[in-house]
Design a protein around this motif. Structure first.
Motif, PDB file in Angstrom:
ATOM      1  N   GLU A   1     -12.533   9.938   2.475  1.00 55.66           N
ATOM      2  CA  GLU A   1     -13.073  10.759   1.658  1.00 55.66           C
ATOM      3  C   GLU A   1     -14.684  10.815   1.294  1.00 55.66           C
ATOM      4  O   GLU A   1     -15.402  11.471   1.242  1.00 55.66           O
ATOM      5  CB  GLU A   1     -12.269  10.712   0.438  1.00 55.66           C
ATOM      6  CG  GLU A   1     -11.044  11.437   0.576  1.00 55.66           C
ATOM      7  CD  GLU A   1      -9.604  11.007  -0.264  1.00 55.66           C
ATOM      8  OE1 GLU A   1      -8.725  11.561  -0.209  1.00 55.66           O
ATOM      9  OE2 GLU A   1     -10.005   9.834  -0.901  1.00 55.66           O
ATOM     10  N   ILE A   2     -14.983   9.180   1.191  1.00 55.67           N
ATOM     11  CA  ILE A   2     -16.399   9.005   0.772  1.00 55.67           C
ATOM     12  C   ILE A   2     -17.373   9.364   1.804  1.00 55.67           C
ATOM     13  O   ILE A   2     -18.474  10.194   1.579  1.00 55.67           O
ATOM     14  CB  ILE A   2     -16.512   7.614   0.181  1.00 55.67           C
ATOM     15  CG1 ILE A   2     -15.947   7.451  -1.105  1.00 55.67           C
ATOM     16  CG2 ILE A   2     -17.961   7.203   0.281  1.00 55.67           C
ATOM     17  CD1 ILE A   2     -15.763   5.857  -1.482  1.00 55.67           C
ATOM     18  N   ASN A   3     -17.089   8.750   2.924  1.00 58.77           N
ATOM     19  CA  ASN A   3     -17.987   8.896   4.218  1.00 58.77           C
ATOM     20  C   ASN A   3     -17.698  10.380   4.811  1.00 58.77           C
ATOM     21  O   ASN A   3     -18.892  10.754   5.645  1.00 58.77           O
ATOM     22  CB  ASN A   3     -17.755   7.727   5.057  1.00 58.77           C
ATOM     23  CG  ASN A   3     -18.464   6.426   4.625  1.00 58.77           C
ATOM     24  OD1 ASN A   3     -19.321   6.347   3.823  1.00 58.77           O
ATOM     25  ND2 ASN A   3     -17.738   5.430   4.753  1.00 58.77           N
TER      26      ASN A   3
ATOM     27  N   TRP B   1     -15.380   3.762  -4.482  1.00 59.04           N
ATOM     28  CA  TRP B   1     -14.302   3.300  -3.568  1.00 59.04           C
ATOM     29  C   TRP B   1     -13.130   2.799  -4.188  1.00 59.04           C
ATOM     30  O   TRP B   1     -13.066   1.969  -5.012  1.00 59.04           O
ATOM     31  CB  TRP B   1     -14.748   2.366  -2.378  1.00 59.04           C
ATOM     32  CG  TRP B   1     -13.835   2.057  -1.268  1.00 59.04           C
ATOM     33  CD1 TRP B   1     -12.959   2.815  -0.807  1.00 59.04           C
ATOM     34  CD2 TRP B   1     -13.554   0.747  -0.679  1.00 59.04           C
ATOM     35  NE1 TRP B   1     -12.272   2.155   0.116  1.00 59.04           N
ATOM     36  CE2 TRP B   1     -12.810   0.918   0.292  1.00 59.04           C
ATOM     37  CE3 TRP B   1     -14.354  -0.537  -1.170  1.00 59.04           C
ATOM     38  CZ2 TRP B   1     -12.309  -0.143   1.079  1.00 59.04           C
ATOM     39  CZ3 TRP B   1     -13.948  -1.690   0.006  1.00 59.04           C
ATOM     40  CH2 TRP B   1     -12.812  -1.338   0.823  1.00 59.04           C
ATOM     41  N   ASN B   2     -11.677   3.401  -3.811  1.00 62.42           N
ATOM     42  CA  ASN B   2     -10.516   2.751  -4.632  1.00 62.42           C
ATOM     43  C   ASN B   2      -9.808   1.603  -3.508  1.00 62.42           C
ATOM     44  O   ASN B   2      -8.719   1.456  -3.810  1.00 62.42           O
ATOM     45  CB  ASN B   2      -9.525   4.009  -4.684  1.00 62.42           C
ATOM     46  CG  ASN B   2      -9.031   4.654  -3.333  1.00 62.42           C
ATOM     47  OD1 ASN B   2      -9.486   4.154  -2.138  1.00 62.42           O
ATOM     48  ND2 ASN B   2      -8.611   5.813  -3.204  1.00 62.42           N
ATOM     49  N   ASP B   3     -10.603   1.071  -2.584  1.00 59.85           N
ATOM     50  CA  ASP B   3     -10.293  -0.229  -1.776  1.00 59.85           C
ATOM     51  C   ASP B   3      -9.194   0.432  -0.846  1.00 59.85           C
ATOM     52  O   ASP B   3      -8.682  -0.690  -0.213  1.00 59.85           O
ATOM     53  CB  ASP B   3      -9.648  -1.254  -2.930  1.00 59.85           C
ATOM     54  CG  ASP B   3     -10.672  -1.864  -3.611  1.00 59.85           C
ATOM     55  OD1 ASP B   3     -11.963  -1.822  -3.176  1.00 59.85           O
ATOM     56  OD2 ASP B   3     -10.109  -2.351  -4.864  1.00 59.85           O
TER      57      ASP B   3
ATOM     58  N   SER C   1       0.719  -1.224  -0.177  1.00 64.85           N
ATOM     59  CA  SER C   1       0.107  -0.013   0.106  1.00 64.85           C
ATOM     60  C   SER C   1       0.958   1.294   0.101  1.00 64.85           C
ATOM     61  O   SER C   1       2.072   1.268   0.001  1.00 64.85           O
ATOM     62  CB  SER C   1      -0.883  -0.105   1.386  1.00 64.85           C
ATOM     63  OG  SER C   1      -0.134   0.161   2.387  1.00 64.85           O
ATOM     64  N   LYS C   2       0.206   2.503   0.293  1.00 63.52           N
ATOM     65  CA  LYS C   2       0.942   3.628   0.204  1.00 63.52           C
ATOM     66  C   LYS C   2       2.221   3.554   1.252  1.00 63.52           C
ATOM     67  O   LYS C   2       2.888   4.432   1.423  1.00 63.52           O
ATOM     68  CB  LYS C   2      -0.016   4.702   0.271  1.00 63.52           C
ATOM     69  CG  LYS C   2       0.817   6.242   0.182  1.00 63.52           C
ATOM     70  CD  LYS C   2      -0.513   7.193   0.161  1.00 63.52           C
ATOM     71  CE  LYS C   2       0.183   8.585   0.226  1.00 63.52           C
ATOM     72  NZ  LYS C   2      -0.790   9.577  -0.027  1.00 63.52           N
TER      73      LYS C   2
ATOM     74  N   GLY D   1     -14.064  11.414  -8.913  1.00 63.32           N
ATOM     75  CA  GLY D   1     -14.960  10.131  -9.078  1.00 63.32           C
ATOM     76  C   GLY D   1     -14.369   9.025  -8.262  1.00 63.32           C
ATOM     77  O   GLY D   1     -14.986   7.787  -8.267  1.00 63.32           O
ATOM     78  N   THR D   2     -13.292   9.298  -7.490  1.00 59.53           N
ATOM     79  CA  THR D   2     -12.680   8.159  -6.661  1.00 59.53           C
ATOM     80  C   THR D   2     -12.284   8.541  -5.450  1.00 59.53           C
ATOM     81  O   THR D   2     -11.770   9.673  -5.174  1.00 59.53           O
ATOM     82  CB  THR D   2     -11.633   7.216  -7.481  1.00 59.53           C
ATOM     83  OG1 THR D   2     -10.817   8.197  -7.752  1.00 59.53           O
ATOM     84  CG2 THR D   2     -12.189   6.774  -8.658  1.00 59.53           C
ATOM     85  N   GLY D   3     -12.275   7.587  -4.300  1.00 61.37           N
ATOM     86  CA  GLY D   3     -11.698   8.064  -3.110  1.00 61.37           C
ATOM     87  C   GLY D   3     -11.532   6.827  -2.198  1.00 61.37           C
ATOM     88  O   GLY D   3     -12.047   5.953  -2.393  1.00 61.37           O
TER      89      GLY D   3
END
Length: 669
Positions: free
Chosen positions: A368-370, A343-345, A132-133, A362-364
């Motif tokens: 970010e989404i919630n 969602w970008n997982d 991951s990052k 359009g992705t996050g």
């Protein structure tokens, strides 16, 4: 004279034992051992599990944490070959301080022609992978593995943080000998907490240590500058915690209904509570849940993101123009976020690129989404707050911690004390139907003023699967009929998640293989109508469900819906059974008695329950005229069954399986 003889032998024994666990040297006795002497079912075992964690002074970074590992694993069976692939996870962000894995050495040992053969693991067998990052992994594949092999691995992890990794005592395989040592300078104060269901008492000792500090001083004289260096020695005391144990049993992750095995694995946590350096005031790191809440909310990647609203104002006005009530508004906003931002997982309680950019792209990530969803709900007057969550994979935060949470959802509060939980990262979720990954005890709701409270994440309603089965028995004892199944709440969400991406013929094939039947007229309703239950129906025919012997017919009452075996096989279990949520399976079967036959016997009814209303099973077969009706209900009322009730639960399922497999007997007139 006797004493003089005994002492050398004792000394010799000690020397031999120390040689047995010296890295890079194994014995023939270890290599020729066929099975684990205590657990004959073990695929592999740690012959030796050693860990030493200590602080080392670095002139540039101050104290750093060093952890040395020595693992020696014996492979008993082919199934144990998987333990010859070792994975070392470590912290490696794209920028900033990183952990390092160094001094890695590894060998495979085998017996060939009666001799010990030692194979070094080369660099081509060591792989680095970005997970991951923030996380990376070293993967070591040991060569020439076969039944009886021993692998020996040694490495060091250097960490710039002051976080001591969890000390684990139990693993998926037994441990013959464990030796752990944690050495902490007097400048650092850690709280120690046992975790899991297997504890090892420690021995605390103290040792004198010292570091040398080099000081640089600029000296100016007659227009020139020179540097003088001086070295000071600083003495300090370290606390040493030693854990030793032999013959530690495995904690197996192949048990049914396990949340995250890490939650139950015996071990010890070390939490930094403060520092006390010379000539400095005591710095307190101990936190309360209020401290955690306030600090997280004040982050520009958390609370500030909820307050941003200019980027969605115009869209929201259009979306809500036809809304008639609060329910409409919540549904429209919830679905808008789900459709607008995918969602970008990536998990996370903090945003990475921010809600505004996630909305535009359009992705996050989850945050970010919630947090975006929470901001939209607040902007039109709802009492909406973020709720911090630790996912099932992440474990359960047992004490106030910033690192314990890795996820965030949204909560709407109403004046009557009711509330709705929402997660717009899950495509098929609905209000109060959170993804399974979130169903981990409690979340922490954070309010605008920084106060917080616990919120149960476990659904209050049972997720239900209801089957209605109609059966006709043919002259050749084959059957045909129809099955109608209704899925509600979480069961419906899981059905959609599993099957909506499949072609219909693949869904049918999977059902035919599962039930050993042939299907026609398959229908599945409401696959995308998330507010409605999934309704699946089909006609079928099948063989081998009815047995004819000596003018009698033997029928298993639930046919292919029968539970054939007890999922709980272990004699004992030292950690909870985690069903995830309350649920109910209900089966109703109608059977037409074939012409020329009458009822001889049916199973007696059964109704049994678990202690404290944890669950119930009811079973009844009724006969009237040429019809047989079977009713079976299994209902679990709690997401968790504690270990103290494991034997009762195992017997509960034993009775259930026995009853469902009893036969209906028909006899010729």
């Amino acid at each position: 004279m006797k004493k003089l003889i005994i002492i050398p032998f004792l000394f010799l024994s000690i020397v031999i034992n120390s040689q047995e666990i010296k890295f890079g040297k194994v014995s023939k006795e270890e290599l020729t051992e066929k099975t684990h002497p205590i657990d004959s079912t073990a695929e592999a075992a740690y012959l030796y599990k050693k860990r030493r964690t200590f602080f080392e002074y670095d002139s540039n970074n101050g104290f750093i944490i060093v952890t040395e590992i020595h693992d020696r694993i014996k492979v008993y069976t082919k199934e144990g070959f998987k333990y010859a692939v070792k994975k070392i996870n470590y912290y490696k962000p794209d920028s900033g301080d990183q952990e390092k894995v160094t001094n890695l050495k590894a060998y495979t040992f085998n017996i060939e022609d009666g001799k010990i053969v030692k194979q070094k693991v080369s660099r081509k067998n060591i792989f680095d992978e970005k997970l991951s990052k923030y996380r990376s992994q070293k993967k070591i594949t040991f060569p020439k593995i076969k039944e009886g092999s021993i692998i020996d691995l040694k490495y060091k992890i250097i960490s710039p943080s002051r976080s001591i990794k969890t000390l684990n005592f139990q693993y998926n395989i037994p441990v013959k000998q464990l030796y752990c040592k944690v050495e902490i300078p007097e400048y650092y104060i850690y709280n120690k907490r046992n975790k899991g269901y297997y504890a090892i008492p420690f021995k605390e000792t103290f040792a004198s240590k010292s570091i040398r500090l080099t000081n640089k001083r600029e000296v100016r004289s007659t227009g020139t500058t020179s540097s003088n260096f001086s070295t000071n020695r600083v003495d300090y005391r370290s606390s040493i915690y030693t854990f030793t144990k032999t013959d530690i049993p495995a904690i197996k992750d192949n048990e049914p209904y396990v949340n995250n095995i890490e939650n139950y694995r015996g071990g010890m946590e070390f939490e930094l509570s403060g520092t006390r350096f010379p000539n400095s005031r005591y710095k307190n790191f101990s936190t309360s849940w209020e401290d955690v809440s306030k600090r997280i909310y004040k982050s520009t990647s958390f609370g500030d993101q909820i307050e941003k609203d200019r980027y969605f104002r115009d869209d929201l006005t259009m979306i809500l123009k036809d809304a008639k009530n609060d329910t409409d508004k919540i549904t429209l906003i919830f679905n808008h976020v789900k459709n607008k931002v995918k969602w970008n997982d990536y998990y996370g309680k903090y945003t990475e690129k921010g809600v505004k950019k996630a909305y535009k792209d359009g992705t996050g990530n989850v945050a970010e989404i919630n947090l975006m969803l929470t901001g939209m709900l607040r902007s039109i007057g709802f009492d909406a707050n973020p709720v911090l969550v630790s996912t099932r994979f992440n474990g359960t935060p047992l004490f106030p911690t910033f690192k314990g949470f890795n996820y965030v959802i949204s909560k709407i509060n109403f004046p009557d004390q009711s509330y709705i939980l929402l997660d717009a990262s899950e495509k098929y979720s609905t209000p109060n139907t959170l993804p399974i990954r979130c169903l981990n005890w409690n979340g922490r709701e954070i309010h605008k003023n920084g106060t917080s409270n616990w919120v149960s994440l476990i659904p209050k309603k049972h997720a239900k699967e209801t089957n209605t089965l109609h059966i006709k028995i043919n002259d050749d004892f084959s059957i045909n009929g129809m099955l109608r199944t209704v899925y509600t709440d979480h069961v419906a969400m899981l059905y959609r998640d599993k099957n909506n991406i499949k072609k219909e013929e693949d869904v049918i094939t999977a059902l035919e293989d599962k039930h050993t039947i042939e299907i026609e007229d398959f229908k599945s309703l409401n696959k995308t109508a998330l507010s409605k239950n999934i309704v699946q129906s089909f006609k079928f025919e099948g063989d081998d469900f009815v047995e004819g012997i000596n003018e009698k017919i033997y029928i298993t009452p639930l046919f292919f819906l029968t539970q054939k075996e007890n999922p709980f096989k272990s004699n004992e279990r030292n950690f909870p059974v985690d069903f995830g949520l309350p649920w109910q399976d209900k089966h109703t079967v109608s059977i037409n008695i074939p012409e020329g036959y009458i009822m001889q016997s049916i199973p007696e009814p059964l109704a049994i329950g678990l202690p404290e209303n944890l669950g119930v099973f009811k079973f009844q077969v009724m006969h009237k005229g040429n019809k047989i009706k079977v009713m079976s209900v299994l209902q679990i009322n709690s997401n968790i069954i504690s270990p103290q009730y494991y034997s009762i639960l195992k017997d509960f399922y034993k009775q259930l399986v026995s009853k469902q497999n009893e036969k209906i007997v028909l006899i010729k007139k």
